[in-house]
Design a protein around this motif. Sequence first.
Motif, PDB file in Angstrom:
ATOM      1  N   VAL A 264       0.880  -1.148   0.059  1.00  0.00           N
ATOM      2  CA  VAL A 264      -0.127   0.088   0.051  1.00  0.00           C
ATOM      3  C   VAL A 264       0.745   1.295  -0.049  1.00  0.00           C
ATOM      4  O   VAL A 264       0.720   2.237  -0.672  1.00  0.00           O
ATOM      5  N   LEU A 265       1.850   1.216   1.001  1.00  0.00           N
ATOM      6  CA  LEU A 265       2.945   2.379   1.049  1.00  0.00           C
ATOM      7  C   LEU A 265       3.375   2.661  -0.378  1.00  0.00           C
ATOM      8  O   LEU A 265       3.771   3.706  -0.993  1.00  0.00           O
ATOM      9  N   ASP A 266       3.991   1.670  -0.934  1.00  0.00           N
ATOM     10  CA  ASP A 266       4.931   1.681  -2.106  1.00  0.00           C
ATOM     11  C   ASP A 266       4.093   2.215  -3.348  1.00  0.00           C
ATOM     12  O   ASP A 266       4.347   2.998  -4.134  1.00  0.00           O
ATOM     13  N   PHE A 267       2.743   1.674  -3.486  1.00  0.00           N
ATOM     14  CA  PHE A 267       1.995   2.209  -4.726  1.00  0.00           C
ATOM     15  C   PHE A 267       1.406   3.603  -4.475  1.00  0.00           C
ATOM     16  O   PHE A 267       1.207   4.221  -5.169  1.00  0.00           O
ATOM     17  N   ALA A 268       1.133   3.957  -3.129  1.00  0.00           N
ATOM     18  CA  ALA A 268       1.117   5.392  -2.691  1.00  0.00           C
ATOM     19  C   ALA A 268       2.182   6.235  -3.229  1.00  0.00           C
ATOM     20  O   ALA A 268       1.814   7.336  -3.512  1.00  0.00           O
ATOM     21  N   MET A 269       3.263   5.924  -2.899  1.00  0.00           N
ATOM     22  CA  MET A 269       4.536   6.738  -2.976  1.00  0.00           C
ATOM     23  C   MET A 269       4.710   6.653  -4.796  1.00  0.00           C
ATOM     24  O   MET A 269       5.507   7.738  -5.085  1.00  0.00           O
ATOM     25  N   LYS A 270       4.128   5.899  -5.364  1.00  0.00           N
ATOM     26  CA  LYS A 270       4.242   6.078  -6.996  1.00  0.00           C
ATOM     27  C   LYS A 270       3.177   6.776  -7.542  1.00  0.00           C
ATOM     28  O   LYS A 270       2.953   7.373  -8.789  1.00  0.00           O
ATOM     29  N   ASP A 271       2.045   7.439  -6.777  1.00  0.00           N
ATOM     30  CA  ASP A 271       1.015   8.246  -7.272  1.00  0.00           C
ATOM     31  C   ASP A 271       1.261   9.684  -7.017  1.00  0.00           C
ATOM     32  O   ASP A 271       1.528  10.241  -5.593  1.00  0.00           O
ATOM     33  N   ASP A 272       1.484  10.528  -8.021  1.00  0.00           N
ATOM     34  CA  ASP A 272       1.987  11.789  -7.787  1.00  0.00           C
ATOM     35  C   ASP A 272       1.093  12.676  -7.028  1.00  0.00           C
ATOM     36  O   ASP A 272       1.523  13.608  -6.343  1.00  0.00           O
ATOM     37  N   GLY A 273      -0.416  12.173  -7.127  1.00  0.00           N
ATOM     38  CA  GLY A 273      -1.331  12.975  -6.180  1.00  0.00           C
ATOM     39  C   GLY A 273      -1.090  12.832  -4.652  1.00  0.00           C
ATOM     40  O   GLY A 273      -1.735  13.301  -3.757  1.00  0.00           O
ATOM     41  N   MET A 274      -0.505  11.567  -4.504  1.00  0.00           N
ATOM     42  CA  MET A 274      -0.481  11.281  -2.852  1.00  0.00           C
ATOM     43  C   MET A 274       0.868  11.215  -2.294  1.00  0.00           C
ATOM     44  O   MET A 274       1.163  11.291  -1.010  1.00  0.00           O
ATOM     45  N   ARG A 275       1.806  11.091  -3.210  1.00  0.00           N
ATOM     46  CA  ARG A 275       3.369  10.860  -2.622  1.00  0.00           C
ATOM     47  C   ARG A 275       3.713  12.062  -1.650  1.00  0.00           C
ATOM     48  O   ARG A 275       4.213  11.876  -0.471  1.00  0.00           O
ATOM     49  N   GLU A 276       3.435  13.381  -2.031  1.00  0.00           N
ATOM     50  CA  GLU A 276       4.206  14.381  -0.953  1.00  0.00           C
ATOM     51  C   GLU A 276       3.449  14.632   0.463  1.00  0.00           C
ATOM     52  O   GLU A 276       3.978  14.516   1.393  1.00  0.00           O
ATOM     53  N   GLU A 277       2.105  14.217   0.466  1.00  0.00           N
ATOM     54  CA  GLU A 277       1.434  14.144   1.918  1.00  0.00           C
ATOM     55  C   GLU A 277       1.921  12.581   2.501  1.00  0.00           C
ATOM     56  O   GLU A 277       2.063  12.983   3.683  1.00  0.00           O
ATOM     57  N   ILE A 278       2.058  11.408   1.796  1.00  0.00           N
ATOM     58  CA  ILE A 278       2.569  10.419   2.480  1.00  0.00           C
ATOM     59  C   ILE A 278       3.647  10.571   3.156  1.00  0.00           C
ATOM     60  O   ILE A 278       4.209   9.998   4.260  1.00  0.00           O
ATOM     61  N   GLN A 279       4.904  11.128   2.271  1.00  0.00           N
ATOM     62  CA  GLN A 279       5.957  11.546   2.709  1.00  0.00           C
ATOM     63  C   GLN A 279       6.086  12.323   3.902  1.00  0.00           C
ATOM     64  O   GLN A 279       6.867  12.275   4.812  1.00  0.00           O
ATOM     65  N   GLN A 280       5.374  13.657   3.853  1.00  0.00           N
ATOM     66  CA  GLN A 280       5.116  14.126   4.955  1.00  0.00           C
ATOM     67  C   GLN A 280       4.517  13.525   6.255  1.00  0.00           C
ATOM     68  O   GLN A 280       5.297  13.782   7.569  1.00  0.00           O
ATOM     69  N   HIS A 281       3.878  12.650   5.968  1.00  0.00           N
ATOM     70  CA  HIS A 281       3.272  12.136   7.174  1.00  0.00           C
ATOM     71  C   HIS A 281       4.108  10.980   7.855  1.00  0.00           C
ATOM     72  O   HIS A 281       4.297  11.119   8.850  1.00  0.00           O
ATOM     73  N   LEU A 282       5.062  10.477   6.907  1.00  0.00           N
ATOM     74  CA  LEU A 282       6.003   9.500   7.374  1.00  0.00           C
ATOM     75  C   LEU A 282       7.174  10.119   8.188  1.00  0.00           C
ATOM     76  O   LEU A 282       7.448   9.740   9.185  1.00  0.00           O
ATOM     77  N   GLN A 283       7.578  11.384   7.641  1.00  0.00           N
ATOM     78  CA  GLN A 283       8.535  12.087   8.373  1.00  0.00           C
ATOM     79  C   GLN A 283       7.999  12.604   9.795  1.00  0.00           C
ATOM     80  O   GLN A 283       8.940  12.884  10.490  1.00  0.00           O
ATOM     81  N   ASN A 284       6.695  12.879   9.853  1.00  0.00           N
ATOM     82  CA  ASN A 284       6.103  13.516  11.159  1.00  0.00           C
ATOM     83  C   ASN A 284       5.923  12.414  12.276  1.00  0.00           C
ATOM     84  O   ASN A 284       5.629  12.875  13.178  1.00  0.00           O
ATOM     85  N   LEU A 285       6.222  11.237  11.855  1.00  0.00           N
ATOM     86  CA  LEU A 285       5.600  10.310  12.916  1.00  0.00           C
ATOM     87  C   LEU A 285       6.539  10.476  13.979  1.00  0.00           C
ATOM     88  O   LEU A 285       7.741  10.405  13.706  1.00  0.00           O
ATOM     89  N   GLY A 286       6.178  10.510  15.092  1.00  0.00           N
ATOM     90  CA  GLY A 286       6.786  10.479  16.180  1.00  0.00           C
ATOM     91  C   GLY A 286       7.285   9.093  16.803  1.00  0.00           C
ATOM     92  O   GLY A 286       7.179   7.939  16.293  1.00  0.00           O
ATOM     93  N   PRO A 287       7.755   9.100  18.055  1.00  0.00           N
ATOM     94  CA  PRO A 287       8.173   7.923  18.691  1.00  0.00           C
ATOM     95  C   PRO A 287       6.886   7.022  18.843  1.00  0.00           C
ATOM     96  O   PRO A 287       5.690   7.486  19.035  1.00  0.00           O
ATOM     97  N   ILE A 288       6.977   5.586  18.551  1.00  0.00           N
ATOM     98  CA  ILE A 288       5.983   4.704  18.746  1.00  0.00           C
ATOM     99  C   ILE A 288       5.514   4.564  20.297  1.00  0.00           C
ATOM    100  O   ILE A 288       6.494   4.185  21.001  1.00  0.00           O
ATOM    101  N   THR A 289       4.175   4.802  20.759  1.00  0.00           N
ATOM    102  CA  THR A 289       3.935   4.372  22.100  1.00  0.00           C
ATOM    103  C   THR A 289       2.851   3.561  22.104  1.00  0.00           C
ATOM    104  O   THR A 289       2.148   3.108  21.166  1.00  0.00           O
ATOM    105  N   HIS A 290       2.903   2.575  23.202  1.00  0.00           N
ATOM    106  CA  HIS A 290       1.896   1.439  23.325  1.00  0.00           C
ATOM    107  C   HIS A 290       0.971   2.024  24.371  1.00  0.00           C
ATOM    108  O   HIS A 290       1.448   1.954  25.647  1.00  0.00           O
ATOM    109  N   ASP A 291      -0.100   2.303  24.296  1.00  0.00           N
ATOM    110  CA  ASP A 291      -1.219   2.665  25.301  1.00  0.00           C
ATOM    111  C   ASP A 291      -1.640   1.297  26.041  1.00  0.00           C
ATOM    112  O   ASP A 291      -1.779   0.201  25.371  1.00  0.00           O
TER     113      ASP A 291
END
Length: 291
Positions: A264-291
């Motif tokens: 899903v991620l790789d196909f999204a990154m190949k889509d010009d309309g989605m790539r920038e937002e997906i990249q931004q989202h991945l870069q903004n991911l903070g530390p993983i926490t377990h509630d």
Amino acid sequence: MDVKKAVIPVAGLGTRFLPVTKSMPKEMLPIIDTPVIHYVVQEAIESGIDDIIFVTGRNKRAIEDYFDGCPELEMHLKNRGKYDMLEMVQEISSMVDIHYIRQKEPNGLGDAIMTARKHVSGDPFAVLLGDDIIVNEKPCTRQLIDVFRKYGRSTIAVEEVPQDKVSSYGIISGSPVDEYLYALDDIVEKPSVEEAPSNIGAIGRYVFTPEIFDCIEQTSKGVGGEIQLTDGIRLLNDSQKVYAHQFTGRRYDSGNKVEYVKAVLDFAMKDDGMREEIQQHLQNLGPITHD
């Protein structure tokens, strides 16, 4: 003879993706907006296949509906002038000649393929499993067909698999013919790491001569109490040489949750309309926490 027919077994229960697969075929899991099975059929078509038989089971009607026409939707799109969407929907229902046959009960991949024997009718044929999406400029099935054309013998697709995954595959031993091709010596279904003859595993693409049916018919129940295709291939290799082709391309095992998310991620990154937002989202991911 050229390979124009394909068998696509889709009767599996999809237990690795429960609970969603309780009511939805695993082959209909979406990669963004396109189901996995669409990519499998598309690969077959791009490989020169023009006749496909699906081996289905209960709760698989969604696959039939997907490749069927939908007059209500088509009229809706036409009335609203959405002609691009209309063309896309109509194209799906006219991709290729498709037939359906039911496997009465889940009894292994070998048994599923046997149900297509009458339809194949003595011709060579391809088998594509509905779990695997394989991305490459030259389709994986086309690569196998080219080997079949050259040698006139059954050919299976293989790749190196991690040691901890060996027990999930049919593992081969073979004699190298060239950089990417082996003459099969043996194939073992889901061996332990200690018993495996290599780490080269068969994946969900095959081209068979029709003699495979007689070989499957002669096998008894194997691993898991099911009729294993691997056992049929072993028997076939005793009477006519089978080849194993180390295909080129990126394979996603969509039946594996991690691989599915990667797809899903790789196909999204190949889509010009989605790539920038997906990249931004991945870069903004903070530390993983377990509630």
